[in-house]
Motif scaffolding. Structure first.
Motif, PDB file in Angstrom:
ATOM      1  N   ASP A 129       0.706  -1.355  -0.186  1.00 13.47           N
ATOM      2  CA  ASP A 129      -0.493   0.453   0.568  1.00 13.47           C
ATOM      3  C   ASP A 129       0.483   1.354  -0.296  1.00 13.47           C
ATOM      4  N   VAL A 130       0.712   2.067  -0.591  1.00  8.58           N
ATOM      5  CA  VAL A 130       0.953   3.745  -1.271  1.00  8.58           C
ATOM      6  C   VAL A 130       1.181   4.225   0.439  1.00  8.58           C
ATOM      7  N   VAL A 131      -0.018   4.314   0.723  1.00  8.64           N
ATOM      8  CA  VAL A 131      -0.305   4.396   2.198  1.00  8.64           C
ATOM      9  C   VAL A 131      -1.568   3.653   3.457  1.00  8.64           C
ATOM     10  N   THR A 132      -0.553   3.959   4.369  1.00  4.84           N
ATOM     11  CA  THR A 132      -1.361   3.245   5.431  1.00  4.84           C
ATOM     12  C   THR A 132      -2.341   3.672   5.768  1.00  4.84           C
ATOM     13  N   GLY A 133      -3.029   3.466   6.850  1.00  2.00           N
ATOM     14  CA  GLY A 133      -4.644   4.334   7.259  1.00  2.00           C
ATOM     15  C   GLY A 133      -3.765   4.258   8.810  1.00  2.00           C
ATOM     16  N   VAL A 134      -3.029   2.787   8.949  1.00  2.00           N
ATOM     17  CA  VAL A 134      -2.998   2.908  10.897  1.00  2.00           C
ATOM     18  C   VAL A 134      -1.812   1.989  10.297  1.00  2.00           C
ATOM     19  N   ALA A 135      -0.663   2.524  11.055  1.00  2.26           N
ATOM     20  CA  ALA A 135       0.443   1.872  11.219  1.00  2.26           C
ATOM     21  C   ALA A 135       0.187   0.461  11.860  1.00  2.26           C
ATOM     22  N   LYS A 136       1.159  -0.329  10.452  1.00  2.00           N
ATOM     23  CA  LYS A 136       0.592  -1.774  10.658  1.00  2.00           C
ATOM     24  C   LYS A 136       1.329  -2.644  11.220  1.00  2.00           C
ATOM     25  N   ASN A 137       2.129  -3.402  10.912  1.00  2.06           N
ATOM     26  CA  ASN A 137       2.977  -4.372  11.504  1.00  2.06           C
ATOM     27  C   ASN A 137       4.548  -4.371  10.566  1.00  2.06           C
ATOM     28  N   ASN A 138       4.643  -3.623  10.705  1.00  2.00           N
ATOM     29  CA  ASN A 138       6.363  -3.088   9.903  1.00  2.00           C
ATOM     30  C   ASN A 138       7.211  -3.632  10.168  1.00  2.00           C
ATOM     31  N   LYS A 139       7.632  -3.789  11.800  1.00  2.00           N
ATOM     32  CA  LYS A 139       8.680  -4.032  12.041  1.00  2.00           C
ATOM     33  C   LYS A 139       8.444  -5.861  12.467  1.00  2.00           C
ATOM     34  N   LEU A 140       7.396  -6.278  12.526  1.00  2.20           N
ATOM     35  CA  LEU A 140       7.251  -7.898  12.568  1.00  2.20           C
ATOM     36  C   LEU A 140       7.237  -8.513  11.134  1.00  2.20           C
ATOM     37  N   GLU A 141       6.770  -7.637   9.878  1.00  4.13           N
ATOM     38  CA  GLU A 141       7.229  -8.315   8.516  1.00  4.13           C
ATOM     39  C   GLU A 141       8.447  -8.333   8.667  1.00  4.13           C
ATOM     40  N   GLU A 142       9.636  -7.428   8.875  1.00  3.15           N
ATOM     41  CA  GLU A 142      10.954  -7.723   8.555  1.00  3.15           C
ATOM     42  C   GLU A 142      11.074  -8.350   9.494  1.00  3.15           C
ATOM     43  N   ALA A 143      10.732  -8.758  11.080  1.00  2.00           N
ATOM     44  CA  ALA A 143      11.141  -9.647  11.964  1.00  2.00           C
ATOM     45  C   ALA A 143      11.502 -11.286  11.212  1.00  2.00           C
ATOM     46  N   ALA A 144       9.977 -10.980  10.369  1.00  2.00           N
ATOM     47  CA  ALA A 144       9.561 -12.487   9.438  1.00  2.00           C
ATOM     48  C   ALA A 144      10.681 -12.892   8.551  1.00  2.00           C
ATOM     49  N   ARG A 145      11.651 -12.170   7.766  1.00  3.41           N
ATOM     50  CA  ARG A 145      12.375 -12.099   6.711  1.00  3.41           C
ATOM     51  C   ARG A 145      13.423 -12.749   7.431  1.00  3.41           C
ATOM     52  N   VAL A 146      14.329 -12.020   8.837  1.00  2.43           N
ATOM     53  CA  VAL A 146      14.827 -12.358   9.182  1.00  2.43           C
ATOM     54  C   VAL A 146      14.784 -14.162  10.214  1.00  2.43           C
ATOM     55  N   PHE A 147      13.571 -14.343  10.250  1.00  4.54           N
ATOM     56  CA  PHE A 147      13.683 -16.056  11.059  1.00  4.54           C
ATOM     57  C   PHE A 147      13.290 -16.416   9.932  1.00  4.54           C
ATOM     58  N   ASN A 148      12.940 -16.105   8.215  1.00  6.17           N
ATOM     59  CA  ASN A 148      12.365 -17.704   6.978  1.00  6.17           C
ATOM     60  C   ASN A 148      14.427 -17.862   7.143  1.00  6.17           C
ATOM     61  N   LYS A 149      15.573 -16.402   7.256  1.00  4.72           N
ATOM     62  CA  LYS A 149      16.645 -16.765   7.027  1.00  4.72           C
ATOM     63  C   LYS A 149      17.200 -17.703   8.405  1.00  4.72           C
TER      64      LYS A 149
END
Lengths: 87, 464
Positions: B168-188
């Motif tokens: 999404d270009v604009v997010t209405g509410v702050a989402k789980n940005n950091k957790l999504e990023e962390a998920a990529r670390v866990f995948n590694k």
């Protein structure tokens, strides 16, 4: 052959650890989703330790009930059916 | 610094991975609440690298190979910086000024710890057992990510341009940005464990596969990305050379079974779900009552479908919350009280929907209906005894007027809540449905307005 036989066991051996608590507390309990599985206080435990007192019997029962002869609904039902029969 | 790293040397010498992992914990031990502070105070930004290198290299109790010593030096330096952020965040929290994004700093600093440990495990500087340290660091990263996301939601304006982490270009509410990023670390981390090619299974990172999978499950469930969880299961099932599942520690196995059980449950594969959840239930650590409750939350609806079973009063009594939400429901199922069932379902609807069990429980209405119809059958009594027939051989009446069932249904659905008025066609439809679903055996004779039930097993599995 289990991993705990290696020199650096990747798992905490329950015998060496004596079931000692792995001191890992979650600092953010309030943030957790309700259905999130909690970390166990220890990593491994024996079969004996999982035995629930009283065993695993009597945990489930049949969904139907025969012992309802005196119950309100059963009595009412009989009454209603009797009325039908008299018609 | 020598003293501050002594616990690490002791843990390393003990050969217990969880003790080593613990020396890299962002939470101080109960018996030493000042540990993080002492560790941080033992050095400063200019000297920390030299201090830690010296302390690890010249210990009297532990001899690390040079390559491993170098890896730990780097990890502990990064850990030292992260500890600094944690202490600053805690101080800010104590002073009530948690508005500057401290948890975001903590998350970012801790992510560096995670990345460093990934780096040194994948290049072979750290031995395979350190995957348990990696898991522990990962688990804390997950918790920091959630804290950071909560804080992001508070400090950022309600409408914000996303920084490329989301589609999404604009997010209405702050989402789980950091957790999504962390998920990529866990995948590694997960890939690092799963893809280890070391043929010596005792020296394999594969022992970390299930705990890393569990970390991914927790993360994906929080992100409501259930399909990604299925991918984790698929890649594990495709990996043919994993150690036997039974050989893994209980905590890895039980957690894995819980999540795989829920995944099967959500796909309406109730037989599979029941198997996994029953295993999880049978071997769950008895003191972890919250986990037992969670397992039962899914196992109860599951068994209702697969076995038409309900939890016993004794089982529910041990879990007051489950008693609250399931108690009224199973009472109504048992007595065939359809209005009561509808009301009980309605009363706990928000919770049932949140746990994703509403639709499954709704199917329990069939069982309640079956029990109601069964009562009509029982109430009809027995045929008169024929000559020479023993009392124990007497037969139940199996030809019953549809009207009797209609009366029972109208009694069962009256009262508050159901709002149903059943006409005769609907009654026949419900009966036909029961027969179609195999919950009742027999046929409807429309010409005579009768239901003709099987002489043996009119209601299969219920003893009549």
């Amino acid at each position: 052959m289990s991993a705990s036989t290696t020199s650096k066991a990747p798992v905490a051996d329950p015998k060496n650890g004596n079931g000692e608590a792995v001191p890992e507390k979650k600092p953010a309990a309030s943030l957790e989703e309700d259905d999130e599985f909690e970390d166990f206080p220890i990593e491994d435990w024996s079969e004996e330790e999982t035995q629930i007192p009283g065993g695993n019997t009597h945990l489930w029962e049949e969904s139907w009930d025969d012992d309802d002869t005196n119950e309100d609904f059963a009595v009412q039902l009989r009454e209603e059916l009797k009325k039908l029969g008299q018609k | 610094m020598q003293a501050a790293l002594q616990p690490f040397h002791d843990a390393h010498a003990s050969g217990q991975a969880w003790r080593v992992a613990y020396t890299l914990s962002p939470v101080p031990p109960h018996d030493d609440p000042g540990r993080l502070y002492d560790f941080y105070r033992a050095s400063n930004e200019h000297q920390v690298e030299g201090d830690i290198r010296y302390a690890l290299k010249y210990s009297q109790t532990s001899k690390l190979p040079p390559k491993e010593s170098g890896a730990w030096t780097d990890i502990f330096v990064i850990y030292w910086r992260a500890v600094g952020e944690i202490l600053r965040a805690e101080e800010a929290s104590n002073q009530g000024r948690m508005n500057d994004g401290q948890w975001i700093n903590v998350y970012d600093a801790w992510k560096e710890v995670a990345n460093a440990i990934i780096k040194y495990i994948s290049n072979g500087a750290l031995p395979p057992w350190t995957v348990m340290c990696m898991y522990s660091v990962g688990n804390h990263l997950r918790l920091f990510a959630m804290k950071a996301d909560t804080q992001l939601a508070q400090v950022e304006p309600s409408v914000t341009f996303s920084t490329g982490l989301q589609d999404d270009v604009v997010t209405g509410v702050a989402k789980n940005n950091k957790l999504e990023e962390a998920a990529r670390v866990f995948n590694k981390m997960f890939a690092l464990c799963l893809g280890d090619r070391n043929p010596d299974i005792n020296e394999s990172r594969k022992w970390g596969v299930y705990c890393m999978a569990n970390l991914l499950f927790k993360t994906y469930f929080k992100l409501k990305a259930i399909s990604l969880s299925k991918n984790v299961v698929k890649s594990i099932e495709a990996q043919v050379d994993l150690p036997m599942f039974d050989l893994y520690p209980q905590s890895h196995k039980i957690t894995y079974r819980y999540y795989v059980g829920i995944l099967a449950f959500l796909q309406e594969d109730y037989a599979n779900a029941e198997q996994h959840l029953t295993e999880a239930w049978d071997h769950c650590f008895p003191e972890s009552t919250k986990n037992q409750e969670l397992i039962l939350t899914y196992l109860i609806p599951c068994r209702l479908i697969t076995k038409h079973n309900i939890p016993s009063p004794a089982l529910l009594a041990a879990f007051p919350h489950l008693q609250n939400i399931f108690g009224p429901l199973v009472t109504c199922i048992k007595s065939g009280d359809l209005s009561g069932f509808d009301n009980a379902l309605l009363a706990s609807e928000p919770e049932f929907v949140k746990r994703r069990i509403y639709l499954t429980l709704e199917r329990g209405r069939d069982i309640a209906l079956r029990n109601l119809l069964r009562r009509v059958f029982l109430a009809a009594g027995f045929e008169e005894l024929k000559e020479g027939q023993a009392a124990k051989d007497r037969m139940r009446k199996t030809r019953l007027p549809i009207e009797h069932f209609a009366t029972a249904l109208r009694m069962g659905t009256r009262g508050e809540g159901s709002g149903q008025v059943l006409d005769d066609d609907e009654v026949e439809c419900l009966l036909a449905n029961m027969i179609y679903k195999g919950l009742m055996k027999g046929y409807i004779s429309r010409d005579h307005g009768m239901v003709v039930l099987n002489k043996k097993g009119a209601f299969p599995g219920t003893g009549v």
